[in-house]
Design an enzyme around this catalytic site. Structure first.
Site, PDB file in Angstrom:
ATOM      1  N   GLY A 193       0.803  -1.225   0.000  1.00 18.01           N
ATOM      2  CA  GLY A 193       0.000   0.000   0.000  1.00 18.01           C
ATOM      3  C   GLY A 193       0.832   1.268   0.000  1.00 18.01           C
ATOM      4  N   ASN A 197       1.750   3.078  -2.568  1.00 15.24           N
ATOM      5  CA  ASN A 197       1.121   4.068  -3.459  1.00 15.24           C
ATOM      6  C   ASN A 197      -0.084   4.709  -2.775  1.00 15.24           C
ATOM      7  OD1 ASN A 197       2.217   4.403  -6.288  1.00 15.24           O
ATOM      8  ND2 ASN A 197       2.363   2.190  -6.016  1.00 15.24           N
ATOM      9  N   MET A 216      -4.373  -6.842  -6.808  1.00 14.92           N
ATOM     10  CA  MET A 216      -3.973  -7.931  -7.692  1.00 14.92           C
ATOM     11  C   MET A 216      -5.147  -8.840  -8.090  1.00 14.92           C
ATOM     12  SD  MET A 216      -0.971  -6.996  -8.053  1.00 14.92           S
ATOM     13  CE  MET A 216       0.336  -6.049  -7.262  1.00 14.92           C
ATOM     14  N   LYS A 217      -6.362  -8.351  -7.946  1.00 19.64           N
ATOM     15  CA  LYS A 217      -7.536  -9.141  -8.331  1.00 19.64           C
ATOM     16  C   LYS A 217      -8.313  -8.406  -9.418  1.00 19.64           C
ATOM     17  CE  LYS A 217      -7.113 -12.310  -5.140  1.00 19.64           C
ATOM     18  NZ  LYS A 217      -6.878 -13.696  -5.477  1.00 19.64           N
ATOM     19  N   LEU A 241     -11.824  -6.978 -10.911  1.00 17.43           N
ATOM     20  CA  LEU A 241     -13.097  -6.514 -10.352  1.00 17.43           C
ATOM     21  C   LEU A 241     -14.255  -7.220 -11.040  1.00 17.43           C
ATOM     22  CD1 LEU A 241     -12.358  -2.705 -10.113  1.00 17.43           C
ATOM     23  CD2 LEU A 241     -12.653  -4.297  -8.211  1.00 17.43           C
ATOM     24  N   ASN A 250      -5.907   2.289 -12.496  1.00 19.00           N
ATOM     25  CA  ASN A 250      -4.889   1.349 -12.021  1.00 19.00           C
ATOM     26  C   ASN A 250      -3.513   1.916 -12.331  1.00 19.00           C
ATOM     27  OD1 ASN A 250      -3.791  -1.177 -11.075  1.00 19.00           O
ATOM     28  ND2 ASN A 250      -3.408  -1.719 -13.203  1.00 19.00           N
ATOM     29  N   HIS A 269       0.417   0.785 -13.109  1.00 18.30           N
ATOM     30  CA  HIS A 269       1.177  -0.383 -13.540  1.00 18.30           C
ATOM     31  C   HIS A 269       2.649   0.023 -13.665  1.00 18.30           C
ATOM     32  CE1 HIS A 269       1.686  -4.343 -15.285  1.00 18.30           C
ATOM     33  NE2 HIS A 269       2.494  -3.779 -16.170  1.00 18.30           N
TER      34      HIS A 269
END
Ligand code: GAR
Length: 207
Positions: A11, A13, A89-90, A92, A106, A108
């Site tokens: 966490g 970020n 990492m999932k 939605l 998101n 990346h």
């Protein structure tokens, strides 16, 4: 702008964005934190910062559809405008994706569309960049769709890959950049310099 965070691990970020909100550099409100990992750094930070937090995962909701509904209900309960995936990492579910269409972002740790997709997360991304002998890498912020790392890119910043870089040194430099770049990009959205696709909330800062 109320931000709803989804985060899986450290966490950092998320913390950088919270810090920017506290300093006034980002005119937004961290409204809620959702993590699929009850032991995540993101939950520890939310507790410390006094931000409402929830553990929502396949453990708490074994059925995908119910998990999707719980995530959506939680974001709505906290009046979220923009959903920020900060190391989430999932995938939605369709209800959350549809309701917040165009307003889920998101981050990346590479230059999408290269080095994205399933399995390309965290250190694996940097390993692939080094393996491919890329001359540059960087950070991408994009709107989220139903797949991994495929939605429209709204902001990107590059850094050189140095000749003696390892995945770890590259990861550290990219992460430092992420901590600056994500809050800055969100503030550009607040200021209307970056326009997100329309969503159902129709706030003034959407197209
Ligand atoms: C960040 O480097 C982020 O770009 C990456 O996970 C890390 C999370 O760090 N995300 C992905 O790889 C998504 N495909 P954090 O939990 O310390 O913010």
């Amino acid at each position: 702008m109320n931000i709803g965070f989804l985060a899986s691990h450290t966490g950092s970020n998320m913390q950088a964005i919270i810090d920017a909100c506290k300093s006034g550099a980002l005119q937004a409100n961290p409204a809620v934190v959702i993590s699929n990992n009850s032991n995540s750094g993101a939950i520890t930070q939310a507790k410390r910062e006094g931000i409402p937090f929830y553990h929502l995962s396949q453990t708490t909701h074994p059925e995908q559809e119910k998990l999707d509904q719980a995530i959506l209900d939680t974001l709505l309960k906290h009046d979220v405008d923009v959903v920020v995936l900060a190391g989430y990492m999932k995938k939605l579910g369709p209800k959350t994706l549809s309701h917040f269409k165009g307003a889920i972002l998101n981050i990346h740790p590479a230059l999408l569309p290269k080095f994205g997709g399933k399995g390309m997360y965290g250190i694996h991304t940097h390993e692939a960049v080094i393996e491919a002998k890329e001359k540059e890498s960087g950070v991408t912020i994009h709107v989220v769709d139903a797949e991994y790392d495929t939605g429209p890119v709204i902001a990107q910043v590059k850094i050189p890959v140095l000749p003696n870089d390892t995945p770890e040194t590259l990861q550290a430099r990219v992460l430092e950049l992420e901590h600056f770049f994500f809050p800055e990009t969100l503030q550009r959205i607040v200021l209307g310099e970056i326009r997100l696709p329309r969503n159902q909330r129709l706030r003034v800062w959407f197209l």
